[in-house]
Design an enzyme around this catalytic site. Structure first.
Site, PDB file in Angstrom:
ATOM      1  N   GLU B  62      41.078  41.960  50.441  1.00 47.01           N
ATOM      2  CA  GLU B  62      39.384  41.515  49.734  1.00 47.01           C
ATOM      3  C   GLU B  62      39.244  39.870  50.768  1.00 47.01           C
ATOM      4  O   GLU B  62      38.508  39.920  51.096  1.00 47.01           O
ATOM      5  CB  GLU B  62      39.910  40.742  48.316  1.00 47.01           C
ATOM      6  N   HIS B 131      44.376  41.482  35.653  1.00 49.30           N
ATOM      7  CA  HIS B 131      42.943  42.013  35.661  1.00 49.30           C
ATOM      8  C   HIS B 131      42.006  41.452  35.041  1.00 49.30           C
ATOM      9  O   HIS B 131      40.539  42.079  34.427  1.00 49.30           O
ATOM     10  CB  HIS B 131      42.989  43.574  35.535  1.00 49.30           C
TER      11      HIS B 131
END
Lengths: 388, 333
Positions: B62, B131
């Site tokens: 990321e 998540h």
């Protein structure tokens, strides 16, 4: 246990016009021992904030919490005298001596109740945890309440509050100013007379006096003195219309308006007719300073028989002032200005000042007002008379 | 005959597709967004249409994605990146918070950073604690970063276009539970301005402020409460930074009550910030203010626990009843 019965401390009369006072701050916590004569609380009246002292020694029990407004004579605390016993009295558990609880109400309910003059203590709350909500107040409001239409178009209610406006609650002093000024405009049939005063000699005298008096007398001090002398010769200007009669005062007490933070105060020079200009200067300086610092005492603000309001320091040329009932008149004084004047048939540069007298026509009629104001002018135009 | 409804995920894809076609400087990259078409099946077909030089897959990093996007944005491109789960935005924090959000200011407003970060957020999908988060407050306190949070397909498309055309960084949040929601499409060339809330249901008794999936819960709750005579106004914030405080305040002035529903922990959440704004600027109009959030705990994995944990239409109804002292209308059963 040798504990004598508690002494009630009630809201004292700290000014002659007060009807209620607000507890600003307790200077001693509940449960503390206080000595007689020791300041225990700060109280805000319609005139000023003052300390109030314990009248007896003992243990303080607070009845009125900070921020509450209490009517004259109602209890604000108790002092429990301590006897000769070696065992100290058990401190009262504070909650049991708590004042009647502030009604639980939401902010909008409080605002609407205040607007409609509804006492929240008399309203029962239907909201969560018993809170008084908007609907409860609206049910008691005389004609509905503030319009909250479901439609997005605003209803033209009489006072159209700008959407960005913020509301400030009035201090006690501001409440007093609002009610007195409205009372004056609503009940006093007032009218104005105005003169232009040649201040040349006054200005000259002031410069000379500056070398001899500390503080140097101001124009306003001279105006106060001139008014005081004129008032002795025009008793109705120094009087009050009250209950269908004239009250003509023996004392000549001249108040002068002072702009204090968030307030307008009028300290009083007592017996101004018998004080020298230098004394008036000293006294007015000290009073104005205390007024601006919020430390002035109610006696220094009461008892005026006449008022001078001066906006000359702002460069205002002329204005009219609102009479402070029950006084008969108020003098509004503008700035001293250099301007063309006719002197002995020729044009010259003079220094003049406008003075506008607002009078209560119930006691001071047109000719009386004109004569009084004429004398004030004459005294200021020949100011040497102010010194003798 | 009604116009064909648009699915939320297709609305996002259409916005990307149309902006890629409209402006050659727009590029799009992220993990599995190109050839696989995205783990939530949002971006399928974009690589075929616009080529693998403009739509491409990246390694699983990321920070690398966000760093590359920042560099691309300040050298002439208008990158859109996807951070697959909002939970992984933390890994890209330095590029977003320290670089992209500050550049406009520290360059004395000479260099802009036209960068969009798309990310899937939200719970309710049995994805567990790492998540499922909606980490809005982490980013809401960063001056220079805008946060868009649509609730409908039409808004998703129009706001994503608005975000891509914005000259400085925008975080574009897509709630996972909304991807399959269908709604009216709006006009194809619609571009929505950022920073404006919408009153999606007018009402007079309570202002209910929320965003994303919360809007659907709020509308369902409002229908239920209407049967009890409670008229709820629902405001869809649509943008969480900058916040449209004026719309909220104007509404609360009329309804005198405010409920903010936030899918996120109570402490440090944006619901609390809105309550504070309204208390500061509208205290004299208030009968009641409160918020419905999640507990200060990680999102549970157990399905029954997760359902109980999240704000829902049912929890909103119960909470409003409690605050307005209302009782449910008895059913005939």
């Amino acid at each position: 246990m040798s504990v004598a019965s508690p002494i009630a401390v009630s809201m004292p009369r700290l000014s002659d016009s007060m009807e209620e006072g607000t507890i600003v701050r307790w200077l001693k916590p509940a449960g503390d021992s206080v000595a007689a004569g020791e300041p225990i609380v700060e109280i805000e009246t319609d005139k000023a904030t003052m300390e109030y002292e314990a009248e007896a020694a003992g243990v303080l029990e607070i009845v009125a919490e900070e921020g509450t407004t209490v009517a004259l004579g109602e209890p604000i605390a108790r002092i429990v005298p301590v006897g000769a016993s070696e065992t100290p009295p058990p401190p009262e558990p504070r909650p049991s001596s708590a004042p009647p609880a502030r009604p639980r109400a939401t902010p909008i309910a409080r605002r609407l109740a205040a607007e409609h003059g509804i006492d929240l203590a008399a309203v029962s709350g239907s909201g969560r945890r018993g809170h008084i909500v908007k609907a409860d107040v609206e049910a008691l409001a005389p004609n509905g309440s503030e319009a909250t239409p479901p439609s997005p178009t605003p209803t033209p209610t009489p006072p159209p509050t700008p959407t960005r406006a913020r509301r400030h609650e009035l201090t006690r002093i501001q409440q007093r100013i609002a009610s007195r000024m409205a009372e004056s405009r609503a009940t006093v049939p007032d009218f104005e007379v105005e003169v232009e005063i040649d201040m040349d000699d006054c200005m000259g005298l002031r410069e000379e006096l500056a070398a001899h008096a500390d503080p140097a007398p101001s124009i306003n001090d001279m105006v106060v003195k001139a008014c005081a002398l004129a008032l002795t010769r025009h008793p109705r200007a120094n009087g009050s219309y009250r209950d269908g009669g004239f009250e003509l005062h023996d004392e000549v007490n001249v108040g002068f308006a002072v702009a204090a933070p968030d307030a307008l105060l009028v300290p009083v020079i007592r017996d101004a007719n018998r004080k020298s200009v230098a004394e008036i200067a000293r006294e007015s300086r000290a009073l104005a300073l205390r007024a601006r610092e919020g430390k002035i005492a109610p006696p220094e603000l009461s008892g005026a028989t006449f008022t001078v309001s001066n906006l000359g320091m702002y460069g205002i040329t002329r204005f009219t002032a609102v009479i402070n009932p029950p006084q008969a008149a108020i003098l509004a004084v503008g700035a001293v200005r250099a301007k063309p004047v006719v002197c002995d048939g020729a044009l010259a540069i003079g220094r003049t000042m406008s003075a506008t007298l607002a009078s209560d026509h119930r006691i001071l009629y047109g000719a009386d007002a004109a004569a009084f104001l004429g004398e004030v002018r004459d005294r200021l135009e020949s100011p040497i008379g102010l010194l003798v | 005959m009604s116009v064909a409804e648009l699915e939320f995920r297709d609305a996002v894809r259409d916005a990307l597709d149309e902006e890629l076609a409209r402006d050659e400087s727009v590029v799009f990259f992220g993990e599995d967004v190109g050839k696989p078409g995205g783990v939530f099946a949002v971006t399928g077909g974009l690589q075929e249409r616009h080529g693998d030089r403009r739509v491409f897959d990246t390694p699983i990093s990321e920070l690398a994605i966000a760093g590359a996007a920042f560099g691309a944005a300040i050298t002439g491109l208008r990158p859109v990146i996807e951070i697959m789960f909002g939970d992984f935005l933390f890994l890209a924090m330095d590029s977003l918070a320290n670089q992209a959000a500050k550049y406009w200011f520290i360059s004395e407003e000479q260099a802009s950073v036209p960068l969009v970060v798309r990310s899937a957020v939200g719970a309710g999908g049995r994805f567990g604690a790492i998540h499922s988060q909606t980490p809005v407050p982490w980013f809401q306190g960063i001056p220079g970063l805008k946060i868009v949070a649509p609730s409908t397909p039409r808004d998703a498309k129009a706001l994503l276009k608005g975000a891509i055309r914005d000259d400085n960084p925008v975080l574009f949040l897509e709630h996972k539970r909304l991807y399959s929601v269908k709604g009216e499409p709006g006009s194809s060339d619609e571009v929505a301005p950022l920073g404006r809330a919408a009153i999606v249901r007018p009402g007079s008794d309570l202002t209910l402020v929320t965003a994303m999936k919360g809007v659907h819960d709020a509308l369902a709750a409002a229908e239920e409460l209407a049967t009890e005579g409670i008229d709820v106004e629902v405001i869809d914030l649509r943008t969480l930074r900058p916040l449209d405080r004026d719309t909220v305040l104007e509404s609360v002035r009329r309804t005198n009550r405010l409920l903010v529903v936030e899918e996120g922990p109570r402490t440090g959440g944006w619901a609390g910030g809105i309550l504070a704004d309204v208390a500061e600027d509208g205290l004299e109009y208030l009968d009641d203010v409160w918020r419905l959030t999640t507990a200060d705990a990680p999102i549970p994995y157990s399905p029954p626990l997760e359902d109980a944990f999240l704000p829902s239409a049912e929890r909103i109804v119960t909470s409003v009843r409690k605050h307005l002292n209302s009782t449910p209308v008895n059913s005939t059963a």
